[in-house]
Scaffold this active site. Sequence first.
Site, PDB file in Angstrom:
ATOM      1  N   HIS A  52       0.838  -1.210   0.000  1.00 40.68           N
ATOM      2  CA  HIS A  52       0.000   0.000   0.000  1.00 40.68           C
ATOM      3  C   HIS A  52       0.870   1.256   0.000  1.00 40.68           C
ATOM      4  O   HIS A  52       2.074   1.189   0.246  1.00 40.68           O
ATOM      5  CB  HIS A  52      -0.923   0.015   1.227  1.00 40.68           C
ATOM      6  N   LYS A  83      -0.387   4.811   4.614  1.00 40.58           N
ATOM      7  CA  LYS A  83      -1.357   3.915   5.253  1.00 40.58           C
ATOM      8  C   LYS A  83      -0.995   3.732   6.717  1.00 40.58           C
ATOM      9  O   LYS A  83       0.166   3.518   7.078  1.00 40.58           O
ATOM     10  CB  LYS A  83      -1.394   2.559   4.533  1.00 40.58           C
TER      11      LYS A  83
END
Length: 241
Positions: free
Chosen positions: A133, A137
């Site tokens: 990600h 995040k």
Amino acid sequence: MINILLNGSKGKMGKAFTEYIKNIPDFNLEYSIDKENSNLFNSIFKKPDVIIDFSTPASTFNGLNYAVENLIPIVIATTGFSKEEENIIKEYSEAIPIFKSSNLSYGINVFSNIAAILTKKLDKVDIEIIEKHHRNKLDSPSGTAVMIADNINKNCQNKYKYIFEKNKVVDKTKDYNEIGFSSIRGGNIVGEHTVMFIKQDEIIEITHKAYSRNIYIEGAIKAIRFIINQKNGLFSMNDLI
Ligand SMILES: NC(=O)c1ccc[n+]([C@@H]2O[C@H](COP(=O)([O-])OP(=O)(O)OC[C@H]3O[C@@H](n4cnc5c(N)ncnc54)[C@H](O)[C@@H]3O)[C@@H](O)[C@H]2O)c1
């Protein structure tokens, strides 16, 4: 017209949701709440029809408490809840309809079901979930990685225990009842999940890549249309696919 309260309106998902639904004629964004106006929950005059939450676990509970007090259905898209928080959400779903999914993409939910089928078909297999990600995040492993593992476990008599941060574990893999998780963070990766089924002399690998947040928004729209017509209870993407 469906009047919506969006919690987490200034975040990446909140902004994408706000833009996307401008083109949906029967969706009206009645309230947009983020950190700086989170006390708005105390002064809402006209109740919304539904709440959608793309915020943080702690702030989800502002919306959730308001939803329970006012009997309003809610879609929880936020991830990173503790076990205790998950239990409270389950308890609250006895009072209101709650739709909760760590990943609202239709594709990833089909992917997750395929992972469960593959697990059932293979024996003596090491299972590793690798997720990637963007650099901002907050939680790790991703809620989606845990969702995929939970779906595998649900279909296999809950025989798997989870080994988080597997890339840092220097012990032997002990048995065929572990699912390892590894996380990579960087740049602006929207979300990638790979499940590796590693056997002696062969590997099966399946990967889902998200290229745009629109896949989650489209799922959120379906979830809103679904949850406003439900009785109390806890619902997920499996109720939609
Ligand atoms: N279920 C899904 O399909 C899906 C998809 C993408 C992201 N997510 C999850 O949704 C959440 C939001 O994602 P994001 O990428 O937009 O994150 P983000 O960090 O960009 O946005 C979070 C927002 O919450 C706001 N916030 C903080 N405290 C608040 C408070 N007290 N009240 C209201 N808002 C508050 C922040 O100011 C920020 O604007 C994350 O948990 C993420 O993992 C879920």
